[in-house]
Design a protein around this motif. Structure first.
Motif, PDB file in Angstrom:
ATOM      1  N   ASP B 460      45.132   9.973  16.153  1.00  0.00           N
ATOM      2  CA  ASP B 460      44.004   9.232  16.723  1.00  0.00           C
ATOM      3  C   ASP B 460      42.845   9.053  15.741  1.00  0.00           C
ATOM      4  O   ASP B 460      41.882   8.350  16.052  1.00  0.00           O
ATOM      5  CB  ASP B 460      43.526   9.858  18.038  1.00  0.00           C
ATOM      6  CG  ASP B 460      43.203  11.324  17.880  1.00  0.00           C
ATOM      7  OD1 ASP B 460      43.532  11.901  16.823  1.00  0.00           O
ATOM      8  OD2 ASP B 460      42.635  11.916  18.815  1.00  0.00           O
ATOM      9  N   MET B 461      42.933   9.649  14.558  1.00  0.00           N
ATOM     10  CA  MET B 461      41.899   9.435  13.548  1.00  0.00           C
ATOM     11  C   MET B 461      42.030   8.083  12.862  1.00  0.00           C
ATOM     12  O   MET B 461      41.113   7.624  12.187  1.00  0.00           O
ATOM     13  CB  MET B 461      42.015  10.484  12.441  1.00  0.00           C
ATOM     14  CG  MET B 461      41.508  11.851  12.819  1.00  0.00           C
ATOM     15  SD  MET B 461      41.620  12.948  11.380  1.00  0.00           S
ATOM     16  CE  MET B 461      40.542  12.098  10.214  1.00  0.00           C
ATOM     17  N   PHE B 462      43.213   7.459  12.981  1.00  0.00           N
ATOM     18  CA  PHE B 462      43.515   6.360  12.074  1.00  0.00           C
ATOM     19  C   PHE B 462      43.534   4.994  12.718  1.00  0.00           C
ATOM     20  O   PHE B 462      43.909   4.847  13.882  1.00  0.00           O
ATOM     21  CB  PHE B 462      44.877   6.615  11.408  1.00  0.00           C
ATOM     22  CG  PHE B 462      44.854   7.879  10.612  1.00  0.00           C
ATOM     23  CD1 PHE B 462      44.397   7.869   9.310  1.00  0.00           C
ATOM     24  CD2 PHE B 462      45.245   9.085  11.181  1.00  0.00           C
ATOM     25  CE1 PHE B 462      44.339   9.045   8.569  1.00  0.00           C
ATOM     26  CE2 PHE B 462      45.194  10.258  10.454  1.00  0.00           C
ATOM     27  CZ  PHE B 462      44.737  10.241   9.144  1.00  0.00           C
ATOM     28  N   SER B 463      43.118   4.017  11.961  1.00  0.00           N
ATOM     29  CA  SER B 463      43.326   2.632  12.357  1.00  0.00           C
ATOM     30  C   SER B 463      44.316   2.082  11.345  1.00  0.00           C
ATOM     31  O   SER B 463      44.617   2.704  10.353  1.00  0.00           O
ATOM     32  CB  SER B 463      42.025   1.861  12.274  1.00  0.00           C
ATOM     33  OG  SER B 463      41.662   1.692  10.917  1.00  0.00           O
ATOM     34  N   SER B 464      44.827   0.931  11.586  1.00  0.00           N
ATOM     35  CA  SER B 464      45.827   0.388  10.674  1.00  0.00           C
ATOM     36  C   SER B 464      45.396  -0.978  10.187  1.00  0.00           C
ATOM     37  O   SER B 464      46.162  -1.927  10.232  1.00  0.00           O
ATOM     38  CB  SER B 464      47.172   0.313  11.378  1.00  0.00           C
ATOM     39  OG  SER B 464      47.055  -0.507  12.525  1.00  0.00           O
ATOM     40  N   ALA B 465      44.151  -1.082   9.744  1.00  0.00           N
ATOM     41  CA  ALA B 465      43.670  -2.402   9.307  1.00  0.00           C
ATOM     42  C   ALA B 465      44.460  -2.924   8.113  1.00  0.00           C
ATOM     43  O   ALA B 465      44.744  -4.116   8.019  1.00  0.00           O
ATOM     44  CB  ALA B 465      42.187  -2.335   8.977  1.00  0.00           C
ATOM     45  N   TYR B 466      44.840  -2.034   7.181  1.00  0.00           N
ATOM     46  CA  TYR B 466      45.603  -2.483   6.009  1.00  0.00           C
ATOM     47  C   TYR B 466      46.932  -3.097   6.419  1.00  0.00           C
ATOM     48  O   TYR B 466      47.392  -4.063   5.836  1.00  0.00           O
ATOM     49  CB  TYR B 466      45.894  -1.315   5.069  1.00  0.00           C
ATOM     50  CG  TYR B 466      44.682  -0.724   4.391  1.00  0.00           C
ATOM     51  CD1 TYR B 466      44.036  -1.408   3.371  1.00  0.00           C
ATOM     52  CD2 TYR B 466      44.201   0.536   4.756  1.00  0.00           C
ATOM     53  CE1 TYR B 466      42.927  -0.843   2.734  1.00  0.00           C
ATOM     54  CE2 TYR B 466      43.108   1.099   4.123  1.00  0.00           C
ATOM     55  CZ  TYR B 466      42.465   0.407   3.115  1.00  0.00           C
ATOM     56  OH  TYR B 466      41.380   0.953   2.492  1.00  0.00           O
ATOM     57  N   SER B 467      47.552  -2.479   7.421  1.00  0.00           N
ATOM     58  CA  SER B 467      48.899  -2.943   7.792  1.00  0.00           C
ATOM     59  C   SER B 467      48.860  -4.100   8.788  1.00  0.00           C
ATOM     60  O   SER B 467      49.483  -5.140   8.549  1.00  0.00           O
ATOM     61  CB  SER B 467      49.725  -1.788   8.350  1.00  0.00           C
ATOM     62  OG  SER B 467      49.116  -1.241   9.498  1.00  0.00           O
ATOM     63  N   SER B 468      48.111  -3.955   9.883  1.00  0.00           N
ATOM     64  CA  SER B 468      48.207  -4.952  10.957  1.00  0.00           C
ATOM     65  C   SER B 468      47.599  -6.296  10.577  1.00  0.00           C
ATOM     66  O   SER B 468      47.928  -7.318  11.176  1.00  0.00           O
ATOM     67  CB  SER B 468      47.584  -4.425  12.255  1.00  0.00           C
ATOM     68  OG  SER B 468      46.217  -4.145  12.073  1.00  0.00           O
ATOM     69  N   THR B 469      46.728  -6.304   9.575  1.00  0.00           N
ATOM     70  CA  THR B 469      46.161  -7.570   9.094  1.00  0.00           C
ATOM     71  C   THR B 469      47.262  -8.572   8.757  1.00  0.00           C
ATOM     72  O   THR B 469      47.157  -9.763   9.070  1.00  0.00           O
ATOM     73  CB  THR B 469      45.288  -7.299   7.844  1.00  0.00           C
ATOM     74  OG1 THR B 469      44.135  -6.584   8.271  1.00  0.00           O
ATOM     75  CG2 THR B 469      44.878  -8.594   7.151  1.00  0.00           C
ATOM     76  N   PHE B 470      48.330  -8.082   8.167  1.00  0.00           N
ATOM     77  CA  PHE B 470      49.356  -9.022   7.726  1.00  0.00           C
ATOM     78  C   PHE B 470      50.332  -9.400   8.835  1.00  0.00           C
ATOM     79  O   PHE B 470      51.088 -10.359   8.694  1.00  0.00           O
ATOM     80  CB  PHE B 470      50.024  -8.502   6.447  1.00  0.00           C
ATOM     81  CG  PHE B 470      49.006  -8.382   5.343  1.00  0.00           C
ATOM     82  CD1 PHE B 470      48.466  -9.529   4.776  1.00  0.00           C
ATOM     83  CD2 PHE B 470      48.515  -7.149   4.938  1.00  0.00           C
ATOM     84  CE1 PHE B 470      47.474  -9.442   3.800  1.00  0.00           C
ATOM     85  CE2 PHE B 470      47.525  -7.054   3.964  1.00  0.00           C
ATOM     86  CZ  PHE B 470      46.992  -8.202   3.393  1.00  0.00           C
ATOM     87  N   ASN B 471      50.280  -8.657   9.944  1.00  0.00           N
ATOM     88  CA  ASN B 471      50.981  -9.129  11.144  1.00  0.00           C
ATOM     89  C   ASN B 471      50.198 -10.274  11.759  1.00  0.00           C
ATOM     90  O   ASN B 471      50.780 -11.276  12.199  1.00  0.00           O
ATOM     91  CB  ASN B 471      51.127  -8.000  12.165  1.00  0.00           C
ATOM     92  CG  ASN B 471      51.950  -6.846  11.640  1.00  0.00           C
ATOM     93  OD1 ASN B 471      51.455  -6.015  10.889  1.00  0.00           O
ATOM     94  ND2 ASN B 471      53.221  -6.798  11.989  1.00  0.00           N
ATOM     95  N   ILE B 472      48.879 -10.145  11.797  1.00  0.00           N
ATOM     96  CA  ILE B 472      48.048 -11.220  12.332  1.00  0.00           C
ATOM     97  C   ILE B 472      48.211 -12.477  11.469  1.00  0.00           C
ATOM     98  O   ILE B 472      48.397 -13.581  11.994  1.00  0.00           O
ATOM     99  CB  ILE B 472      46.571 -10.771  12.377  1.00  0.00           C
ATOM    100  CG1 ILE B 472      46.358  -9.742  13.492  1.00  0.00           C
ATOM    101  CG2 ILE B 472      45.627 -11.955  12.553  1.00  0.00           C
ATOM    102  CD1 ILE B 472      46.534 -10.274  14.898  1.00  0.00           C
ATOM    103  N   LEU B 473      48.174 -12.301  10.163  1.00  0.00           N
ATOM    104  CA  LEU B 473      48.291 -13.474   9.275  1.00  0.00           C
ATOM    105  C   LEU B 473      49.735 -13.959   9.181  1.00  0.00           C
ATOM    106  O   LEU B 473      49.986 -15.087   8.776  1.00  0.00           O
ATOM    107  CB  LEU B 473      47.744 -13.134   7.887  1.00  0.00           C
ATOM    108  CG  LEU B 473      46.254 -12.739   7.862  1.00  0.00           C
ATOM    109  CD1 LEU B 473      45.850 -12.305   6.447  1.00  0.00           C
ATOM    110  CD2 LEU B 473      45.369 -13.894   8.340  1.00  0.00           C
ATOM    111  N   ASP B 474      50.677 -13.101   9.543  1.00  0.00           N
ATOM    112  CA  ASP B 474      52.114 -13.386   9.461  1.00  0.00           C
ATOM    113  C   ASP B 474      52.550 -13.683   8.027  1.00  0.00           C
ATOM    114  O   ASP B 474      53.323 -14.612   7.773  1.00  0.00           O
ATOM    115  CB  ASP B 474      52.508 -14.535  10.406  1.00  0.00           C
ATOM    116  CG  ASP B 474      53.983 -14.456  10.817  1.00  0.00           C
ATOM    117  OD1 ASP B 474      54.589 -13.382  10.651  1.00  0.00           O
ATOM    118  OD2 ASP B 474      54.518 -15.477  11.293  1.00  0.00           O
ATOM    119  N   TYR B 475      52.052 -12.886   7.115  1.00  0.00           N
ATOM    120  CA  TYR B 475      52.505 -12.990   5.729  1.00  0.00           C
ATOM    121  C   TYR B 475      53.712 -12.067   5.517  1.00  0.00           C
ATOM    122  O   TYR B 475      53.922 -11.135   6.287  1.00  0.00           O
ATOM    123  CB  TYR B 475      51.381 -12.586   4.775  1.00  0.00           C
ATOM    124  CG  TYR B 475      50.234 -13.584   4.657  1.00  0.00           C
ATOM    125  CD1 TYR B 475      50.349 -14.900   5.121  1.00  0.00           C
ATOM    126  CD2 TYR B 475      49.033 -13.216   4.069  1.00  0.00           C
ATOM    127  CE1 TYR B 475      49.306 -15.797   4.998  1.00  0.00           C
ATOM    128  CE2 TYR B 475      47.975 -14.117   3.942  1.00  0.00           C
ATOM    129  CZ  TYR B 475      48.117 -15.402   4.408  1.00  0.00           C
ATOM    130  OH  TYR B 475      47.072 -16.292   4.281  1.00  0.00           O
TER     131      TYR B 475
END
Lengths: 549, 549
Positions: B460-475
Motif C-alpha cells: 500500500d506504500m506504492f503507486s505505479s505511475a511509471y508502469s500504468s502510464t504506458f497502459n493509458i498511452l497504450d505504448y
C-alpha cells in the motif's frame, strides 16, 4: 433569442449564402419535380452538366491536364449544390466564396508549378456537418451548437488529409439531431428529402450527403455510420458507400454524439457515384498513414487486392426475420444472383447463428446506454424539444429509455457483442464446407433496408436490422446500386402472409407508384478490416450486373 | 464447506501434486536461502541444471536435433518448478503427469516422423492462472472459482497457438485476487515471494510467473498487464517482459477481471530470461494470424525490423514526479545512458505534456469504474474477504471506491484517455526538433517501479505511475534487465530532501542490505503497435550494456 429564433436565423443564413442569381424563384412541388438530378440535367447549361457528370478521377485528370480549371469545376458543383439544396434541404453550411478562393489558389499553383498539389487537386468534396472546418459550425442538428464555429486546432484529421490532396470544400450537409435517426430531421433545417424522389426521405443520418451526391451536387462526400448512416442514404440514392471497420479511417476531431462511448464506434467513410472514386479516396486516406495522428487508428496499410481467386461464392440474405423487403429489393437480390451465377460464381444462403434482430436489439441498447442523457442535456441548453425522429429510438417516441443502471451493464453489452462476433466469425469460416470453392464465402450480399426509402413522417415504422447488424459485427460493407424501383416490374405480392404486425405494416406500406424511380442498392459485406476486399467485390458485382444488362 | 476450507483444500491439492521425492523436508527460511535460483543451482543434478539453463531456442534446437528428448526437458523443468514453488508459492496449478504424457507423445511423433510438430516442440511453457486449459481451474485468486475446471470450448486461443507449436504446459502460476494488485496475494495461496530475494514480493499481478521464471523453473511464460502486471514481476526478477499494445496478442478465452470493460484493456504477453526467446514466441503468435479467431485482434502482421538507422536517440525518465527511484534504479539509468552514449547514441530527457501522475490517476479511476462491484460480488459468492492488497486500490484499504455514478462518466474517462494519447503522441513527434538524428526519439527508457520490489505487507506504500502510464498511452514496452542492487554501490542519498510525504516514505524505505542482490530492470517504450521495434531496441540496450561490462 429563443431556440426557434436561433434555428430560423441559422437556416436563413445558409439559404442566404446562395447567390441571388442561383435562387429558385418558385420551388416546384415534389409532385411536379420528383427527381432533382433529372430536373437539373434539363435546366442547367450543357457545360456545367458535362462537368458535374464527371467522376472524381475524371475531374482530377482533366484538371491535371489543364483541360479544366479548379475554379470552373468548383463553380459548376456549387451551382448544382445550391439548386439541390433548394429542392431537398441538403446543406447545413454553404461557403462558396471560400471554395472559390481555394480553387483559385490551386489554379495559381498549377499555373506556376505545372503540377497539381495532389490527386484531388481542385476536386469539390462535400462533408457531413460533423466534419470540423475552421470558422464553421458543426452543429449536428442541435440549436445549442449553432454559432459555435470550430477553431484551427479542431479541424478534422480527415479534412486535413483531403485538403492536402487538393480537395475543395464548399458545403457541409444536414444530419438529423445528434445523427441518431435513419431520417434526416432537425429543428434547424426540418427534413432533408430524397433527391431521386422528393416525396420520400433522404434517409439518414448522412441524408444531406445522400441527397446532394444523388443529384450530383457533389461527386463524392463523407458520411458517418453507427447503425447504417452511410449505407442507408447511399442505397436510397444509388450510391456506393463504404462503412469501414472501426477506426480504419480517422474519426479524430470529427464532432460526434456519444463521441467517447467505448463499446460501439461510429465510423466515417466515403459516399460516391463511382466505385473507383470510392477506392481512390479510401486508399488515399489510408496511404496518408492516419494512425500517426489518431491514436485510435490501427496501423493497417492499404492492401491492394491482387490475385483474388476467379470463382467466387456469395452468401445471400433475403429477409432479416423482422420484415420482408419490398418487391424492388427482392428483384434486386434476384438480379444479383442471376448476374453472379451467369459469371460462373456460386450463391448460397447466409444463415448465421446470431439473428439480425438480436444484433439490432443489442445495437439499440448500446446506443441508449446513457439513457440518451447527452441528447437531453444538449437540447436543454437551448430549450429545443427532442425531434420526433430521434425520440423514436426510445420506442415509438413516447419517452427516452433509461439506459444502463450500472457501468457493469454497459460492460455486459460489450461482452455480448464480442460473443456475437465470435459466433458469426466462426460460422463464416464454416461456410467453407458448403462452397464449391473450398473457401469460406467471399462476401455476403444483403438488403440494407426493407424499403427504398419512406415518407419522412413514417420513420418510426422501421428498424434497421439489415444495416446495424454489421455495425455490431464490425464487418466492412460497401453499398452497391443495383436498379431502380419500377412500378411495371415490382408489383405487390398479394398472396403474402406476414409473420408479424410489423411485417404486415411494412408489406402494406409498399406503393408501386410512390416508390417508382427510387434507387435500389444492396450491401456487399466482407470480414473485419477487409475494406479492400469489400470494394473489390462490390466491383465484381457491379461488373456482373453491367454485363447482364 | 467454508471458504477457508475450500481455500485450504485447493492449496493442499496443488502442493500434493508434487511427487513425494521432490518435496522439501524442511523449508529453509528466507534468511537462510534468499535466492532460489542460486540454491537450486547448488542442489540440483548437473544435467538438470544444464537443461534448465538453456533458452527456449536452445531447448527447441537440441530437441529438434535429437540431442534432448521432450520428456527429459519436461521433467527437469517440472523438478525445478516443484522446488521453486515450495520456496516461493508460485504455482496455482501443477499437472506434471499431463505434461509427461504430452512430452512422450511429442517424442513419439519425432521418432516416427523425424521432424518436430513446430518451433516449440517439447519446450515447457508456464502460464499465468488466467490462461484456460481443459479440465483445469482458472480461479484467478477467488475461492468462488475453485473447482470449476474449464471445458474444451473455453481453452484460451493463445494456449492453442502455443500447443500447436509444440509447447508443453505443466504449471499455472499465482495471481493476486482478481489480478488487481502489484503484489501477488490471495486467500487461497497467500503471498508469492520473489525468487531472487525471498524477503521480498514477487510483484504482481504476474508474480507467480516472475518467481518461477526468475528461478528458471520455466524458460518462458505468459503474464498479463493492465497497469504493469507483466513488467513489474519481470523487472523484479531480471526478465524481459513484453507489454504489447491492446489486443496485438489474442486475449480471447483468457479468464479476466472486468473482462469486457471497454475503456482500458489488459494485454497478454511473454516473460522470459532471453530476449530472443521473447521475440520468437511473439512472432510465432502473430504469424499464426490470431485475428482469424479473435475479433479484437487487429490484422497487423509481424513486421521485422530491418534497416533501422544506426544512430539512435533515447529519451530518459529519471523520476515520475511522485517518488524518486531507489539508488539501484538510478544507477541502472546511468548505466544505460553511459552504455548507449558509448555506442554513439544520443540521450535526451523525456518531458511529456501529460504527467505520469495524471496517467496513473486516470488509470485508477478507469479500473474502478464499476466501483469494484465485480470483485465484491465474486467474494460474496464464497464469503471470503477482499484481500488487503486489492483493497489498497481504494486508497489505503479503508473502503472500495464508488466508481462511476453514470455511464456518461465512464465515457468521459475514455475521452480523457484519448486526449492524453493525442497530446503525448504529438510531443513524441515533436522530439524530432531536439534530436541530432532528425527523427523523433526512437524509444523512451524509464524505471518501471520506484523500488526493486518491497516487503509483501508494504504494497500500500506504492503507486505505479511509471508502469500504468504506458497502459493509458497504450505504448509498447519491453522490460530489460540492467543490473542487480548492490549494497556496496547503491548507498542511500542522505542529502536528499523529499518533495512529499510519499516521496519521503519511499526514500526512507531504501535498505541496502534488504535489497542487495535483487534484480533491477527498466522499460524500453516505443509508440503504439511497435512491438517489433520495442523488442529490437531492448536488444540494442542489452548489447550496449553487455559491451560496456
Amino acid at each position: 433569442m429563443t431556440w426557434e429564433e436561433i434555428a430560423k436565423a441559422k437556416k436563413a443564413s445558409v439559404d442566404d449564402a446562395i447567390p441571388s442569381e442561383w435562387r429558385l424563384e418558385k420551388n416546384p412541388t415534389a409532385n411536379k419535380v420528383r427527381n432533382v438530378g433529372e430536373y437539373l440535367d434539363e435546366t442547367l447549361p450543357a457545360r456545367e452538366n458535362s462537368i458535374t457528370s464527371c467522376t472524381v478521377t475524371e475531374l482530377a485528370g482533366k484538371i491535371s491536364r489543364g483541360e479544366l480549371s479548379a475554379i470552373e469545376v468548383t463553380k459548376a458543383f456549387c451551382h448544382r449544390a445550391a439548386l439541390t439544396h433548394q429542392l431537398t434541404t441538403c446543406c447545413s453550411e454553404i461557403f462558396f466564396e471560400r471554395a472559390y478562393k481555394k480553387a483559385e489558389e490551386l489554379d495559381e499553383y498549377f499555373k506556376k508549378n505545372g503540377k497539381t498539389v495532389g490527386p484531388l487537386h481542385g476536386v469539390p468534396i462535400s462533408l457531413k456537418d460533423q466534419v470540423n472546418l475552421e470558422g464553421i459550425d458543426s452543429a449536428i442538428g442541435y440549436v445549442s451548437l449553432v454559432n459555435k464555429p470550430k477553431n484551427k486546432d479542431e479541424v478534422s484529421n480527415i479534412a486535413k488529409i483531403l485538403e492536402n490532396a487538393g480537395a475543395v470544400f464548399y458545403v457541409k450537409t444536414t444530419t438529423p439531431m445528434a445523427m441518431m435517426s435513419g431520417c434526416t430531421s432537425s429543428n434547424i433545417y426540418g427534413y432533408t428529402y430524397n433527391s431521386y424522389n422528393r416525396l420520400l426521405s433522404s434517409g439518414g443520418s448522412s441524408g444531406g450527403e445522400g441527397a446532394l451526391i444523388g443529384a450530383r451536387g457533389s461527386p463524392l462526400g463523407f458520411g458517418t455510420d453507427i447503425g447504417g448512416s452511410i449505407r442507408e442514404p447511399s442505397c436510397f440514392h444509388g450510391l456506393y458507400g463504404l462503412r469501414g471497420c472501426s477506426n480504419r479511417l480517422p474519426y479524430c476531431n470529427v464532432t460526434n454524439s456519444f463521441a467517447h462511448a467505448p463499446v460501439l464506434a461510429s465510423v466515417i467513410g466515403p459516399m460516391a457515384w463511382d466505385l473507383d472514386d470510392l477506392k481512390l479516396v479510401t486508399k488515399l486516406i489510408i496511404d496518408s498513414e492516419p494512425w500517426m495522428d489518431d491514436p485510435k487508428v490501427p496501423p493497417i496499410p492499404w492492401r491492394e487486392v491482387t490475385d483474388y481467386p476467379k470463382k467466387l461464392c456469395f452468401a445471400f440474405v433475403s429477409d432479416d426475420g423482422a420484415a420482408r423487403p419490398h418487391p424492388p429489393i427482392e428483384r434486386a437480390l434476384q438480379m444479383c444472383k442471376d448476374a453472379l451465377v451467369a459469371q460462373g460464381h456460386e450463391v448460397i444462403d447466409w444463415e448465421p447463428p446470431v439473428s439480425f434482430i438480436e444484433c439490432r436489439d443489442l445495437g439499440a441498447s448500446i446506443y441508449g446506454a446513457d439513457g440518451y442523457k447527452e441528447i437531453a442535456d444538449e437540447c436543454a441548453k437551448s430549450g429545443e424539444p427532442i425531434v420526433r425522429e430521434v425520440m423514436v429510438l426510445a420506442g415509438n417516441g413516447t419517452d427516452l429509455p433509461i439506459g444502463c443502471s450500472h457501468v457493469h451493464e454497459h460492460w455486459e453489452q460489450n461482452k455480448l457483442r464480442y460473443e456475437y462476433q465470435q459466433k458469426v466469425d466462426k460460422y463464416w469460416k464454416s461456410t467453407a464446407q458448403q462452397t464449391s470453392t473450398g473457401r469460406p464465402v467471399d462476401a455476403i450480399i444483403t438488403p440494407l433496408w426493407e424499403t427504398c426509402s419512406f415518407k419522412c413522417e413514417d420513420i418510426d415504422m422501421f428498424s434497421s436490422a439489415y444495416s446495424s447488424t454489421f455495425n455490431i459485427l464490425d464487418y466492412a460493407a460497401v453499398t452497391t446500386p443495383v436498379t431502380t424501383a419500377d412500378k411495371t416490374l415490382d408489383s405487390k405480392d398479394e398472396t403474402y402472409t406476414p409473420i408479424s404486425d410489423h411485417d404486415r405494416a411494412i408489406h402494406e406500406y409498399y406503393d408501386p407508384e410512390l416508390f417508382h424511380g427510387t434507387p435500389v442498392g444492396l450491401q456487399v459485406v466482407t470480414p473485419r478490416y477487409e475494406e479492400e476486399r469489400a470494394i473489390y467485390l462490390s466491383g465484381k458485382l457491379r461488373d456482373a450486373l453491367s454485363e447482364r444488362r
